[in-house]
Structure formats: structure tokens, C-alpha cells
Design a protein around this motif. Structure first.
Motif, PDB file in Angstrom:
ATOM      1  N   SER A 112       0.832  -1.206   0.000  1.00  0.00           N
ATOM      2  CA  SER A 112       0.000   0.000   0.000  1.00  0.00           C
ATOM      3  C   SER A 112       0.866   1.255   0.000  1.00  0.00           C
ATOM      4  CB  SER A 112      -0.899  -0.001   1.239  1.00  0.00           C
ATOM      5  OG  SER A 112      -1.673   1.169   1.293  1.00  0.00           O
ATOM      6  N   GLY A 113       0.549   2.173  -0.920  1.00  0.00           N
ATOM      7  CA  GLY A 113       1.308   3.418  -0.988  1.00  0.00           C
ATOM      8  C   GLY A 113       2.484   3.383  -1.939  1.00  0.00           C
ATOM      9  N   HIS A 114       2.835   2.197  -2.436  1.00  0.00           N
ATOM     10  CA  HIS A 114       3.933   2.103  -3.395  1.00  0.00           C
ATOM     11  C   HIS A 114       3.431   2.484  -4.779  1.00  0.00           C
ATOM     12  CE1 HIS A 114       7.110  -0.564  -1.198  1.00  0.00           C
ATOM     13  NE2 HIS A 114       6.756   0.499  -0.502  1.00  0.00           N
ATOM     14  N   VAL A 115       4.085   3.465  -5.356  1.00  0.00           N
ATOM     15  CA  VAL A 115       3.633   4.008  -6.627  1.00  0.00           C
ATOM     16  C   VAL A 115       4.171   3.187  -7.806  1.00  0.00           C
ATOM     17  CG1 VAL A 115       3.796   6.037  -8.116  1.00  0.00           C
ATOM     18  CG2 VAL A 115       3.350   6.315  -5.677  1.00  0.00           C
ATOM     19  N   LEU A 174       8.736   2.612  -3.650  1.00  0.00           N
ATOM     20  CA  LEU A 174       8.395   4.020  -3.597  1.00  0.00           C
ATOM     21  C   LEU A 174       8.939   4.715  -4.845  1.00  0.00           C
ATOM     22  CD1 LEU A 174       9.308   4.635   0.139  1.00  0.00           C
ATOM     23  CD2 LEU A 174       7.023   4.504  -0.836  1.00  0.00           C
ATOM     24  N   SER A 178       7.244  -3.971  -5.987  1.00  0.00           N
ATOM     25  CA  SER A 178       6.792  -2.588  -5.874  1.00  0.00           C
ATOM     26  C   SER A 178       7.834  -1.769  -5.121  1.00  0.00           C
ATOM     27  CB  SER A 178       5.424  -2.498  -5.182  1.00  0.00           C
ATOM     28  OG  SER A 178       5.502  -2.844  -3.812  1.00  0.00           O
ATOM     29  N   SER A 223      -3.183   0.522  -8.393  1.00  0.00           N
ATOM     30  CA  SER A 223      -2.818  -0.340  -7.271  1.00  0.00           C
ATOM     31  C   SER A 223      -2.592  -1.760  -7.780  1.00  0.00           C
ATOM     32  CB  SER A 223      -3.868  -0.291  -6.166  1.00  0.00           C
ATOM     33  OG  SER A 223      -5.161  -0.606  -6.703  1.00  0.00           O
ATOM     34  N   GLN A 226      15.161   3.407  -4.962  1.00  0.00           N
ATOM     35  CA  GLN A 226      14.538   2.722  -3.850  1.00  0.00           C
ATOM     36  C   GLN A 226      14.678   1.221  -4.050  1.00  0.00           C
ATOM     37  OE1 GLN A 226      13.171   4.128  -1.248  1.00  0.00           O
ATOM     38  NE2 GLN A 226      13.202   6.250  -1.925  1.00  0.00           N
ATOM     39  N   GLN A 281       4.107   3.360 -13.223  1.00  0.00           N
ATOM     40  CA  GLN A 281       4.124   4.385 -12.178  1.00  0.00           C
ATOM     41  C   GLN A 281       2.673   4.830 -12.043  1.00  0.00           C
ATOM     42  OE1 GLN A 281       7.425   7.123 -12.078  1.00  0.00           O
ATOM     43  NE2 GLN A 281       6.112   8.792 -11.441  1.00  0.00           N
ATOM     44  N   ASN A 282       2.080   4.524 -10.907  1.00  0.00           N
ATOM     45  CA  ASN A 282       0.620   4.626 -10.743  1.00  0.00           C
ATOM     46  C   ASN A 282      -0.038   3.782 -11.831  1.00  0.00           C
ATOM     47  OD1 ASN A 282       0.496   6.425  -8.423  1.00  0.00           O
ATOM     48  ND2 ASN A 282       1.378   7.960  -9.811  1.00  0.00           N
TER      49      ASN A 282
END
Lengths: 110, 119
Positions: B27-30, B96, B94, B73, B106, B50-51
Motif C-alpha cells: 500500500s502506498g507504493h507508486v 516508492l 513494488s 494499485s 529505492q 508508475q501509478n
């Protein structure tokens, strides 16, 4: 083409010794290299990242070096344990995606 | 869960069938990546999101391979008209988003993969 090469032969060492794994690259100078551990049936797990302007990086019993003259990174595990037995992957990335070597399997014998 | 989740863990299909492999990133990883890993080899890059935007699909081996991430997601990798050479482990990872520094990066967090066998 941009290549990452790792010794495909398995490395067998005795418990307590230092394991040294080699990663060579050709035709380019990566901005940084990443090292991962992969156990059978599992995905790779991130261990360490080293940038080209860093000579050495440490994390607990792990040490990574980056020699841009030799176009080589060395990955050391000191005081090795049987639990360190796994395949270790070296990967380079300048734009996010990782390009991996074929991995080196380490076997630490008790 | 806290990690990257892939399903199914194992998939057996007959040559010519279509398959769909699913990836739930952290969750939150683009950023989201798909890799293909043959036995005894390192993972090979397939595609990158990316997204919801597919920014790089240079590693997809043929037009039978298609990936999507419609809401930024969950992602699905689809292989149409499967062939025996498609047999491999398919890994999803996945991370950041890389920062503005071109040398920043990352680490990638991998799932345990889907082992695909084509009979």
C-alpha cells in the motif's frame, strides 16, 4: 548490451568463514548496484544498495564494495552461518527497473 | 498484508490457453514492476508502471503479453495463447517513487511469484 555477470558456479564454504561473491558489469557504469537474497520458492529480498561514488557499504555482517575501475562489486558475508545459504543476486538500475545477473548460490556447511 | 501478494502461487495451463496473474503491491507504493525468472537464472524485466501509467514495456517478449494497472494499485499480467516457453516464475515488485535526484533509487519489494507451467 548492458550486462551484469555473476559466477554461476555455487560457492561452498565452512561455517564461520567469510563468503565473497562477485558481480561484474560491462559496457556501462551503473549509478548504483543492489544486492538481493533469494531462497528457493521465494521472491528476492533486498539487502544492500551502493552508489557509484561510495567505495563501501556495511550492514551488520554484510559488506559491499564498488570498484568502478575494475567494473566490479564484491559482496562479503562475515562469520557465515548455515542460515546464510541462499542465492544472491546483483542488480543494476539507472531508471528504476533492475537488470540482474544470474545469481550465485552460496552453501554454508556446519 | 504488509508485503507484495501474488496469486495464484501456481498455475498450470494447456498450450494455447490464456492466463491472468495478479499482483497486490504494498500500500502506498507508486512503482510496480513485473519480472520473468527462468530456472537457474536471475529475474528479467518485463514492464514497469508508475501509478496507472505503463512507462516501460520494453521487456515484454511478444504481443501475447499484456499488463495493466487501471487504478494504480492492483496489477494483472495476462498472457494470451500460451506457449511452452512461457513456463517460468513471474515476479511482481513494488517500490516508492524514485526521488528527483537522478541517482537516487529505492529498493524493490518482491512477491513470492506465480509459477506458471504450460503443458
Amino acid at each position: 548490451s548492458q550486462k551484469i555477470e555473476q559466477n554461476s558456479e555455487a560457492l561452498n564454504i565452512q561455517e564461520g568463514k567469510t563468503a565473497t561473491l562477485t558481480c561484474n558489469y560491462t559496457n556501462y557504469s551503473p549509478a548504483y548496484l543492489q544486492w538481493y537474497r533469494q531462497d528457493p520458492g521465494r521472491g528476492p529480498v533486498f539487502l544492500l544498495l551502493i552508489r557509484e561514488n561510495e567505495k563501501e557499504k556495511r550492514k551488520e555482517r554484510l559488506k559491499v564494495t564498488f570498484d568502478t575501475t575494475l567494473k566490479q562489486s564484491l559482496f562479503h558475508i562475515t562469520a557465515s552461518q548455515p542460515a546464510d545459504s541462499a542465492t544472491y543476486l546483483c542488480g543494476r538500475s539507472n531508471t528504476g527497473k533492475l537488470i540482474f545477473g544470474q545469481g550465485t548460490t552460496l552453501q554454508v556447511k556446519p | 498484508g504488509a508485503g507484495v501478494s501474488q496469486s495464484p502461487r501456481y498455475k498450470v495451463a494447456k498450450r494455447g490457453q490464456d492466463v491472468a496473474l495478479r499482483c497486490d503491491p504494498i500500500s502506498g507504493h507508486v512503482s510496480l514492476f513485473w519480472y520473468q525468472q527462468a530456472l537457474g537464472q536471475g529475474p528479467e524485466f518485463l514492464t514497469y508502471f508508475q501509478n496507472e501509467a505503463q512507462l516501460d514495456k520494453s521487456g515484454l517478449p511478444s504481443d501475447r503479453f499484456f499488463a495493466e494497472r487501471p487504478e494504480g494499485s492492483v496489477s494483472t499480467l495476462k498472457i494470451q495463447r500460451t506457449q511452452q516457453e512461457d513456463s517460468a516464475v513471474y515476479l511482481c515488485a513494488s517500490s516508492l517513487v524514485p526521488g528527483p535526484d537522478p541517482y537516487s533509487n529505492q529498493p524493490q519489494h518482491f512477491g513470492d511469484g506465480t509459477r506458471l507451467s504450460i503443458l
